[in-house]
Each structure stands twice: as structure tokens, then as C-alpha cells.
Design a protein around this motif. Structure first.
Motif, PDB file in Angstrom:
ATOM      1  N   ARG A 154     -16.540   5.112 -21.081  1.00  0.00           N
ATOM      2  CA  ARG A 154     -17.174   5.176 -22.678  1.00  0.00           C
ATOM      3  C   ARG A 154     -16.723   3.654 -23.089  1.00  0.00           C
ATOM      4  NH1 ARG A 154     -13.646   9.701 -25.134  1.00  0.00           N
ATOM      5  NH2 ARG A 154     -15.446   8.597 -27.201  1.00  0.00           N
ATOM      6  N   ILE A 155     -15.730   2.663 -22.424  1.00  0.00           N
ATOM      7  CA  ILE A 155     -15.666   1.236 -23.363  1.00  0.00           C
ATOM      8  C   ILE A 155     -16.964   0.665 -22.921  1.00  0.00           C
ATOM      9  CG2 ILE A 155     -14.334  -0.870 -23.101  1.00  0.00           C
ATOM     10  CD1 ILE A 155     -11.901   1.409 -22.177  1.00  0.00           C
ATOM     11  N   LEU A 156     -17.717   0.476 -21.955  1.00  0.00           N
ATOM     12  CA  LEU A 156     -18.695  -0.115 -21.699  1.00  0.00           C
ATOM     13  C   LEU A 156     -20.279   0.567 -22.931  1.00  0.00           C
ATOM     14  CD1 LEU A 156     -18.995  -0.345 -17.167  1.00  0.00           C
ATOM     15  CD2 LEU A 156     -18.117  -2.267 -19.275  1.00  0.00           C
ATOM     16  N   ALA A 157     -19.669   2.021 -22.870  1.00  0.00           N
ATOM     17  CA  ALA A 157     -20.924   2.088 -23.660  1.00  0.00           C
ATOM     18  C   ALA A 157     -21.288   1.902 -24.702  1.00  0.00           C
ATOM     19  CB  ALA A 157     -20.874   3.936 -23.424  1.00  0.00           C
ATOM     20  N   ILE A 158     -19.726   1.448 -24.857  1.00  0.00           N
ATOM     21  CA  ILE A 158     -19.934   0.791 -26.655  1.00  0.00           C
ATOM     22  C   ILE A 158     -20.298  -0.015 -26.880  1.00  0.00           C
ATOM     23  CG2 ILE A 158     -17.819   0.186 -28.799  1.00  0.00           C
ATOM     24  CD1 ILE A 158     -15.864   2.527 -27.614  1.00  0.00           C
ATOM     25  N   LEU A 159     -19.208  -1.243 -26.018  1.00  0.00           N
ATOM     26  CA  LEU A 159     -19.784  -2.414 -25.689  1.00  0.00           C
ATOM     27  C   LEU A 159     -22.073  -2.625 -25.265  1.00  0.00           C
ATOM     28  CD1 LEU A 159     -17.184  -4.276 -23.484  1.00  0.00           C
ATOM     29  CD2 LEU A 159     -17.676  -4.234 -25.928  1.00  0.00           C
ATOM     30  N   GLN A 160     -21.628  -1.494 -24.898  1.00  0.00           N
ATOM     31  CA  GLN A 160     -23.703  -1.093 -24.309  1.00  0.00           C
ATOM     32  C   GLN A 160     -24.434  -1.069 -26.480  1.00  0.00           C
ATOM     33  OE1 GLN A 160     -25.676  -2.416 -22.750  1.00  0.00           O
ATOM     34  NE2 GLN A 160     -27.421  -1.309 -23.829  1.00  0.00           N
ATOM     35  N   ARG A 189     -23.168 -16.246 -28.221  1.00  0.00           N
ATOM     36  CA  ARG A 189     -22.725 -16.453 -29.238  1.00  0.00           C
ATOM     37  C   ARG A 189     -22.087 -15.705 -29.831  1.00  0.00           C
ATOM     38  NH1 ARG A 189     -20.180 -20.377 -31.536  1.00  0.00           N
ATOM     39  NH2 ARG A 189     -21.679 -22.182 -31.102  1.00  0.00           N
ATOM     40  N   THR A 190     -24.099 -14.391 -30.314  1.00  0.00           N
ATOM     41  CA  THR A 190     -23.948 -13.078 -30.920  1.00  0.00           C
ATOM     42  C   THR A 190     -23.486 -12.294 -30.370  1.00  0.00           C
ATOM     43  OG1 THR A 190     -26.279 -13.989 -31.820  1.00  0.00           O
ATOM     44  CG2 THR A 190     -25.966 -12.070 -31.553  1.00  0.00           C
ATOM     45  N   LEU A 191     -23.382 -12.290 -28.690  1.00  0.00           N
ATOM     46  CA  LEU A 191     -23.200 -11.343 -27.997  1.00  0.00           C
ATOM     47  C   LEU A 191     -21.596 -11.102 -27.841  1.00  0.00           C
ATOM     48  CD1 LEU A 191     -23.398  -9.295 -25.472  1.00  0.00           C
ATOM     49  CD2 LEU A 191     -23.191 -10.617 -24.137  1.00  0.00           C
ATOM     50  N   HIS A 192     -21.017 -13.114 -28.308  1.00  0.00           N
ATOM     51  CA  HIS A 192     -19.294 -12.230 -28.320  1.00  0.00           C
ATOM     52  C   HIS A 192     -18.703 -12.092 -29.766  1.00  0.00           C
ATOM     53  CE1 HIS A 192     -15.395 -15.146 -29.625  1.00  0.00           C
ATOM     54  NE2 HIS A 192     -15.532 -14.745 -28.886  1.00  0.00           N
ATOM     55  N   GLU A 193     -19.810 -11.952 -30.598  1.00  0.00           N
ATOM     56  CA  GLU A 193     -19.162 -12.186 -31.735  1.00  0.00           C
ATOM     57  C   GLU A 193     -19.298 -10.639 -31.973  1.00  0.00           C
ATOM     58  OE1 GLU A 193     -21.542 -13.602 -34.614  1.00  0.00           O
ATOM     59  OE2 GLU A 193     -21.194 -15.788 -34.605  1.00  0.00           O
ATOM     60  N   LYS A 194     -20.544  -9.667 -31.416  1.00  0.00           N
ATOM     61  CA  LYS A 194     -20.596  -7.885 -31.596  1.00  0.00           C
ATOM     62  C   LYS A 194     -19.481  -7.402 -30.653  1.00  0.00           C
ATOM     63  CE  LYS A 194     -25.546  -8.138 -32.975  1.00  0.00           C
ATOM     64  NZ  LYS A 194     -26.766  -8.170 -32.845  1.00  0.00           N
ATOM     65  N   CYS A 195     -19.380  -8.568 -29.209  1.00  0.00           N
ATOM     66  CA  CYS A 195     -18.270  -7.314 -28.415  1.00  0.00           C
ATOM     67  C   CYS A 195     -16.761  -7.822 -29.126  1.00  0.00           C
ATOM     68  CB  CYS A 195     -18.385  -8.000 -26.899  1.00  0.00           C
ATOM     69  SG  CYS A 195     -19.396  -7.749 -25.654  1.00  0.00           S
ATOM     70  N   LYS A 196     -16.607  -8.747 -29.749  1.00  0.00           N
ATOM     71  CA  LYS A 196     -15.085  -8.479 -30.505  1.00  0.00           C
ATOM     72  C   LYS A 196     -14.847  -7.918 -31.416  1.00  0.00           C
ATOM     73  CE  LYS A 196     -11.952 -11.857 -32.149  1.00  0.00           C
ATOM     74  NZ  LYS A 196     -10.568 -11.333 -32.240  1.00  0.00           N
ATOM     75  N   LYS A 197     -16.364  -7.414 -31.843  1.00  0.00           N
ATOM     76  CA  LYS A 197     -15.677  -6.916 -32.901  1.00  0.00           C
ATOM     77  C   LYS A 197     -15.832  -5.319 -32.480  1.00  0.00           C
ATOM     78  CE  LYS A 197     -18.542  -4.825 -37.445  1.00  0.00           C
ATOM     79  NZ  LYS A 197     -19.708  -5.336 -37.884  1.00  0.00           N
ATOM     80  N   ALA A 198     -16.843  -4.387 -31.455  1.00  0.00           N
ATOM     81  CA  ALA A 198     -16.561  -3.589 -30.894  1.00  0.00           C
ATOM     82  C   ALA A 198     -15.553  -3.420 -29.864  1.00  0.00           C
ATOM     83  CB  ALA A 198     -17.418  -3.407 -29.815  1.00  0.00           C
ATOM     84  N   LEU A 199     -14.836  -3.919 -29.311  1.00  0.00           N
ATOM     85  CA  LEU A 199     -13.215  -4.423 -28.978  1.00  0.00           C
ATOM     86  C   LEU A 199     -12.173  -4.435 -29.652  1.00  0.00           C
ATOM     87  CD1 LEU A 199     -13.310  -6.706 -25.921  1.00  0.00           C
ATOM     88  CD2 LEU A 199     -13.391  -4.398 -26.690  1.00  0.00           C
ATOM     89  N   ASP A 200     -12.424  -4.573 -30.900  1.00  0.00           N
ATOM     90  CA  ASP A 200     -11.464  -4.842 -32.743  1.00  0.00           C
ATOM     91  C   ASP A 200     -10.971  -3.514 -33.016  1.00  0.00           C
ATOM     92  OD1 ASP A 200     -10.507  -7.738 -31.912  1.00  0.00           O
ATOM     93  OD2 ASP A 200     -11.602  -7.984 -33.335  1.00  0.00           O
ATOM     94  N   ASN A 201     -12.570  -3.201 -33.381  1.00  0.00           N
ATOM     95  CA  ASN A 201     -12.857  -1.434 -33.772  1.00  0.00           C
ATOM     96  C   ASN A 201     -11.995  -0.422 -32.703  1.00  0.00           C
ATOM     97  OD1 ASN A 201     -14.282  -2.068 -36.320  1.00  0.00           O
ATOM     98  ND2 ASN A 201     -16.301  -1.897 -35.231  1.00  0.00           N
ATOM     99  N   TYR A 202     -12.253  -0.276 -31.315  1.00  0.00           N
ATOM    100  CA  TYR A 202     -11.885   0.917 -30.694  1.00  0.00           C
ATOM    101  C   TYR A 202     -10.453   0.351 -29.461  1.00  0.00           C
ATOM    102  CZ  TYR A 202     -16.359   2.623 -32.326  1.00  0.00           C
ATOM    103  OH  TYR A 202     -17.208   3.003 -33.270  1.00  0.00           O
ATOM    104  N   ILE A 203      -9.881  -0.795 -29.477  1.00  0.00           N
ATOM    105  CA  ILE A 203      -8.953  -1.371 -28.601  1.00  0.00           C
ATOM    106  C   ILE A 203      -8.105  -2.209 -29.363  1.00  0.00           C
ATOM    107  CG2 ILE A 203      -8.659  -2.406 -26.298  1.00  0.00           C
ATOM    108  CD1 ILE A 203     -11.199  -1.501 -25.479  1.00  0.00           C
ATOM    109  N   THR A 204      -6.462  -1.644 -29.551  1.00  0.00           N
ATOM    110  CA  THR A 204      -5.889  -2.917 -29.170  1.00  0.00           C
ATOM    111  C   THR A 204      -4.920  -3.998 -28.133  1.00  0.00           C
ATOM    112  OG1 THR A 204      -5.218  -1.221 -31.096  1.00  0.00           O
ATOM    113  CG2 THR A 204      -3.603  -3.417 -30.647  1.00  0.00           C
ATOM    114  N   ILE A 205      -5.544  -4.776 -27.927  1.00  0.00           N
ATOM    115  CA  ILE A 205      -5.413  -5.860 -27.222  1.00  0.00           C
ATOM    116  C   ILE A 205      -5.114  -6.755 -27.364  1.00  0.00           C
ATOM    117  CG2 ILE A 205      -6.272  -7.743 -25.579  1.00  0.00           C
ATOM    118  CD1 ILE A 205      -8.860  -6.156 -25.798  1.00  0.00           C
ATOM    119  N   GLU A 206      -3.094  -6.889 -26.601  1.00  0.00           N
ATOM    120  CA  GLU A 206      -2.221  -8.114 -26.880  1.00  0.00           C
ATOM    121  C   GLU A 206      -2.274  -9.119 -25.339  1.00  0.00           C
ATOM    122  OE1 GLU A 206       2.371  -7.049 -26.238  1.00  0.00           O
ATOM    123  OE2 GLU A 206       1.543  -7.405 -28.002  1.00  0.00           O
ATOM    124  N   GLY A 207      -1.169 -10.233 -25.713  1.00  0.00           N
ATOM    125  CA  GLY A 207      -1.436 -11.013 -24.332  1.00  0.00           C
ATOM    126  C   GLY A 207      -0.377  -9.878 -23.547  1.00  0.00           C
TER     127      GLY A 207
END
Length: 162
Positions: A44-50, A76-94
Motif C-alpha cells: 500500500r505504501i508503494l501504491a501511494i508512491l505510485q 527533482r519532481t519525483l523527489h517532491e512528490k514522493c516526499k509529499k506522499a510520505l509526509d502525508n501517510y508516514i511519520t519518519i525520524e532518524g
């Protein structure tokens, strides 16, 4: 509990505890149902990124014939869109908060799923070293519910124009 740690504990219980071994043997005599929860969530995470960034399309594309500037523009465009998708659905930290390139100490009892030691590793913790990458871990996912009847293993359905 971390799967690696649980597997490690089970391994030693099987060796040291005959009753535990009997229990495990009885369990494996039965047919084990496939547990696909993790697979479905990963898919599902891959599906959102797709869906949001065409990530799989980009990775599957043969890019040898494109110039570096064309690939860079898409990246550059892919980076922006993938980051936005991750930020919307997943909380990630170092995993570690320290800045990369700075000295760190890895204490006894560290989680090997979270910290990978590289270089000349000898002796026992605490280890002193230089942080090369702070790592990433998922704190929370908030995926939208899978529509009823939808196959969770499908990243994106084939599209047929009629």
C-alpha cells in the motif's frame, strides 16, 4: 517486540527448553496460514508512491537513452512528490539524533536492527565511532483504509482503454 530479538530468543529456547521445542514442533505440524499484513501495508505504501508520484514507473523505466539533465529534471519532481506522499501517510525520524560526521557512542544493549556497526569492530560495547548515516525508522503510519474487496497486493491496476 523486534522480530530479530524474538527469533533470537526462540532459537535459544528451542535449544535449551525441551517443552518449548515440543510446543514449536506441534505448531509446525499444522498448516500455517499465510500472514500477509506486513506485505499488504508495504504494498500500500508503494501504491501511494505510485499513485502520487509515479515512483514505480520511474524505477521500471529504462533510462539509458535519457540525458543526465532529463533524468535530473524528472528526479527533482519525483523527489517532491514522493516526499509529499510520505509526509502525508508516514511519520519518519532518524534513528540517531546526532549530526552525520560527528562522534557517537554505541552503548551496550544497542538494537542491531537500528544500528549497524561498520569498520574495524572488535571487543564489546560501548563502541566509539563516527556517525556516517543517522538511519531512518517509522514512528507511525496513517494509511487510508483499503477499499473492501480490493486486492492489497496490487500496486496499481492495469489500465485498458476501450
Amino acid at each position: 517486540m523486534n522480530r530479530f530479538i524474538l527469533a533470537f530468543k526462540c532459537f535459544f529456547q528451542i535449544i535449551m527448553n525441551s517443552k518449548f521445542l515440543e510446543h514449536v514442533n506441534k505448531f509446525f505440524e499444522k498448516e500455517i496460514p499465510q500472514i500477509e499484513e506486513d506485505k499488504i501495508e508495504d504494498t500500500r505504501i508503494l501504491a501511494i508512491l505510485q499513485r502520487d508520484a509515479r515512483f514505480i514507473d520511474f524505477l521500471q523505466e529504462k533510462i539509458d537513452s535519457y540525458s543526465d539533465s532529463q533524468i535530473g529534471a524528472v528526479a527533482r519532481t519525483l523527489h517532491e512528490k514522493c516526499k509529499k506522499a510520505l509526509d502525508n501517510y508516514i511519520t519518519i525520524e532518524g534513528v540517531l539524533k546526532e549530526e552525520e560526521g560527528k562522534p557517537v557512542t554505541v552503548e551496550k544493549g544497542f538494537n542491531p536492527s537500528e544500528i549497524r556497526l561498520t569498520g574495524n569492530v572488535t571487543g564489546s560495547p560501548p563502541f566509539k565511532g563516527t556517525l556516517r548515516h543517522h538511519g531512518w525508522k517509522v514512528l507511525k503510519t496513517k494509511l487510508p483504509p483499503l477499499p473492501e474487496g480490493q486486492d492489497g497486493s496490487v500496486i496499481e491496476p492495469a489500465e485498458v482503454e476501450i
